[in-house]
Design an enzyme around this catalytic site. Structure first.
Site, PDB file in Angstrom:
ATOM      1  N   SER A 145      14.867 130.220  16.629  1.00  0.00           N
ATOM      2  CA  SER A 145      14.258 129.972  17.940  1.00  0.00           C
ATOM      3  C   SER A 145      13.592 128.605  17.894  1.00  0.00           C
ATOM      4  O   SER A 145      13.258 128.107  16.808  1.00  0.00           O
ATOM      5  CB  SER A 145      13.211 131.052  18.240  1.00  0.00           C
ATOM      6  OG  SER A 145      12.405 130.712  19.348  1.00  0.00           O
ATOM      7  N   TYR A 159       5.473 135.863  15.550  1.00  0.00           N
ATOM      8  CA  TYR A 159       6.866 135.667  15.937  1.00  0.00           C
ATOM      9  C   TYR A 159       7.376 134.333  15.405  1.00  0.00           C
ATOM     10  O   TYR A 159       8.459 134.250  14.803  1.00  0.00           O
ATOM     11  CB  TYR A 159       7.016 135.724  17.452  1.00  0.00           C
ATOM     12  CG  TYR A 159       8.414 135.415  17.929  1.00  0.00           C
ATOM     13  CD1 TYR A 159       9.457 136.290  17.678  1.00  0.00           C
ATOM     14  CD2 TYR A 159       8.686 134.229  18.626  1.00  0.00           C
ATOM     15  CE1 TYR A 159      10.748 136.003  18.102  1.00  0.00           C
ATOM     16  CE2 TYR A 159       9.961 133.942  19.053  1.00  0.00           C
ATOM     17  CZ  TYR A 159      10.994 134.826  18.791  1.00  0.00           C
ATOM     18  OH  TYR A 159      12.283 134.543  19.211  1.00  0.00           O
TER      19      TYR A 159
END
Length: 250
Positions: A145, A159
């Site tokens: 990501s 995350y």
């Protein structure tokens, strides 16, 4: 280079294939002639996707898999080899994004993200690597990501930690097995998928939904990046692809 023939016939296993990036990648790869092994936890979604691919003339099988269980990931790789005789590409795509401030102490969600986002990728590598080594060929595509480039804030500390880890694991893997085995890390920004629904912290969930509403691009944006990495000649290793919506500042 004939892009269709560069993908046609390749055996590709995709985790998290029941929706979002995984589903879009499956559909595009099937249209290019890849042979697919699709895994996720939701059997009904997998059944429907495989049926649609086959109806369109493609080749696909599915298996229900929880990527936090190494034996289930190994079984999926074994299915690919049993059904198609080999495995060419392992796409470690399954992921969870549970955004919340550290002070909320969502320890169970931290554990889930570590189990899915990090250990799930490691289990995929552990399952596919012996096959790739025996074949003397193969390609890992690990989905990280942009949160693995810059910490997502507010609330994305853990995350981001998992996605930084995926990037580090991919780069270390490239150093260890590069040559006949390729390694690609894809780092998307806000892309339409169920990932944005993973936050149970109410204020964070509202923030994430608003962020995606303002920024997100279709999941097939990532699918095209996946195809681009796969279709390169064997002596070309696309190591990282970072892609964002043009309007996304983060």
């Amino acid at each position: 280079m004939d892009q269709v023939n560069a993908v046609a016939g390749k055996v590709v296993l995709i985790t998290g294939a029941s929706s979002g990036l995984g589903e879009s990648s499956a559909r595009l790869l099937a249209s290019r002639g890849a042979k697919l092994v699709l895994v996720a936890r939701r059997e009904d979604r997998l059944q429907q996707l495989v049926a649609e691919i086959i109806a369109a003339g493609g080749q696909a099988v599915y298996q229900v898999v929880d990527v936090t269980k190494a034996a289930e990931v190994e079984a999926a790789v074994a299915l690919a080899v049993a059904r198609f005789g080999r495995l060419d590409v392992m796409i470690n795509n399954a992921g969870l994004m549970a955004i919340a401030p550290m002070s909320a102490r969502r320890v169970a969600e931290w554990d889930q993200m570590i189990d899915i986002n990090i250990k799930g990728v490691l289990y995929g590598i552990a399952a596919a690597l012996p096959v790739f080594e025996q074949q003397n060929s193969g390609h890992f595509i690990n989905i990280s990501s942009v949160a693995g480039v810059k910490v997502f804030s507010p609330g994305g500390t853990v995350y981001s930690g998992t996605k930084f880890a995926v990037r580090a694991i991919s780069e270390g893997l490239r150093h260890e097995v590069g040559g006949a085995i390729r390694t690609t890390t894809i780092l998307p920004g806000a892309v339409a998928s169920e990932l944005k629904q993973g936050s149970t912290h109410s204020a964070s969930a509202e923030f994430v939904q608003a962020f995606y509403q303002q920024n997100e691009i279709p999941a097939d944006s990532v699918a095209r990046a996946v195809v681009y990495a796969i279709e390169q000649p064997d002596n070309v290793d696309i190591n990282e692809i970072v892609l964002r919506p043009t309007v996304q500042e983060f």
